[in-house]
Design a protein around this motif. Structure first.
Motif, PDB file in Angstrom:
ATOM      1  N   ILE A 187      10.747  14.765   1.091  1.00  7.24           N
ATOM      2  CA  ILE A 187      10.335  14.564   3.046  1.00  7.24           C
ATOM      3  C   ILE A 187      11.122  13.391   2.550  1.00  7.24           C
TER       4      ILE A 187
ATOM      5  N   THR B 291      13.773  11.439   5.228  1.00  8.86           N
ATOM      6  CA  THR B 291      14.493   9.712   5.042  1.00  8.86           C
ATOM      7  C   THR B 291      13.864   9.726   7.052  1.00  8.86           C
TER       8      THR B 291
ATOM      9  N   GLU C 273       4.319  18.679  13.555  1.00  2.57           N
ATOM     10  CA  GLU C 273       4.501  18.030  14.428  1.00  2.57           C
ATOM     11  C   GLU C 273       3.825  17.204  15.413  1.00  2.57           C
TER      12      GLU C 273
ATOM     13  N   LYS D 143       3.518  19.840   7.070  1.00  2.00           N
ATOM     14  CA  LYS D 143       4.228  18.969   7.762  1.00  2.00           C
ATOM     15  C   LYS D 143       4.055  19.617   9.003  1.00  2.00           C
TER      16      LYS D 143
ATOM     17  N   GLU E 104       6.611  14.476  18.977  1.00  2.19           N
ATOM     18  CA  GLU E 104       8.024  14.493  18.772  1.00  2.19           C
ATOM     19  C   GLU E 104       7.907  14.094  17.921  1.00  2.19           C
ATOM     20  N   VAL E 105       6.763  13.610  16.806  1.00  5.14           N
ATOM     21  CA  VAL E 105       7.163  12.926  15.443  1.00  5.14           C
ATOM     22  C   VAL E 105       6.410  14.038  14.280  1.00  5.14           C
ATOM     23  N   MET E 106       7.619  14.002  13.200  1.00  4.75           N
ATOM     24  CA  MET E 106       7.317  15.078  11.816  1.00  4.75           C
ATOM     25  C   MET E 106       6.229  13.550  11.328  1.00  4.75           C
ATOM     26  N   LEU E 107       5.471  14.322  11.355  1.00  3.79           N
ATOM     27  CA  LEU E 107       3.755  13.547  10.006  1.00  3.79           C
ATOM     28  C   LEU E 107       3.954  15.082   8.685  1.00  3.79           C
ATOM     29  N   ASN E 108       4.503  14.872   8.355  1.00  8.07           N
ATOM     30  CA  ASN E 108       3.566  14.950   6.233  1.00  8.07           C
ATOM     31  C   ASN E 108       2.884  14.361   6.235  1.00  8.07           C
TER      32      ASN E 108
ATOM     33  N   GLU F 253      11.414  10.975   8.424  1.00  8.20           N
ATOM     34  CA  GLU F 253       9.746  11.947   8.715  1.00  8.20           C
ATOM     35  C   GLU F 253       8.480  10.584   7.926  1.00  8.20           C
ATOM     36  N   ARG F 254       7.435  10.329   9.178  1.00  7.25           N
ATOM     37  CA  ARG F 254       6.330   9.655   8.433  1.00  7.25           C
ATOM     38  C   ARG F 254       6.324  10.519   7.684  1.00  7.25           C
ATOM     39  N   VAL F 255       4.495   9.329   7.121  1.00  5.90           N
ATOM     40  CA  VAL F 255       4.160  10.127   5.315  1.00  5.90           C
ATOM     41  C   VAL F 255       2.714   9.768   5.445  1.00  5.90           C
TER      42      VAL F 255
END
Length: 165
Positions: free
Chosen positions: A131, A133, A94, A92, A97-101, A135-137
């Motif tokens: 993950i 909801t 950041e 994970k 300011e975007v959470m990217l998994n 957050e980007r994957v």
């Protein structure tokens, strides 16, 4: 600028492939790279060359192993590393300011036992279900898929290229 992520199965070993990957990432301006078949034993993070860090997990130095290579500027933004097995792991990060998994995986090949295949899918499902909801994957998985004979009914997700009959 948003990072670029890709997946590759380089068969990483201790013969300098890590440096080759870092060089390729730099040339092609890739910031995040999912790798499979790393063949590195352990649960570590290590620099593979100035400016690039590999997070990996492997149990056997002869098979499997997964990892994620990050450009150094994103390493300090890693919030979590989940090393599930030598076939599934996630990071994970950041970014702006975007959470990217980032999920890296290596599916069992066709000849593998059913139990191993089911374990892989169960591990991947668990990672994906956890993950949050919103957050980007990015899924960088070698699914060991085989190209079929056509794309009838799947034209929106699969090109027209396949095995010749």
């Amino acid at each position: 600028m948003a990072p670029m992520a890709v997946v590759v199965n380089p068969g990483l070993d201790r013969s300098g492939k890590g440096r080759e990957l870092a060089d390729m990432m730099e040339r092609r301006k890739v910031d995040i790279l999912c790798v499979q078949e790393t063949r590195w034993k352990g649960s570590k993070a290590r620099s593979i060359r100035a400016g690039f860090k590999l997070f990996y997990y492997g149990v056997d130095s002869k098979r499997n192993g997964v990892g994620v290579v990050l450009k150094e500027e994103f390493v300090r933004n890693v919030l979590e590393v989940k090393r599930v097995s030598d076939r599934v792991m996630s990071l994970k990060v950041e970014i702006e300011e975007v959470m990217l998994n980032v999920v890296s995986g290596y599916a069992p090949q066709v000849v593998c036992e059913l139990e191993e295949k089911e374990r892989f899918w169960s591990e991947l499902d668990e990672v994906m279900e956890n993950i949050p909801t919103g957050e980007r994957v990015v899924i960088g998985v070698d699914f060991n898929g085989h190209v079929g004979e056509g794309n009838a009914g799947d034209e929106e997700v699969m090109g027209k290229f396949g095995k010749e009959p």
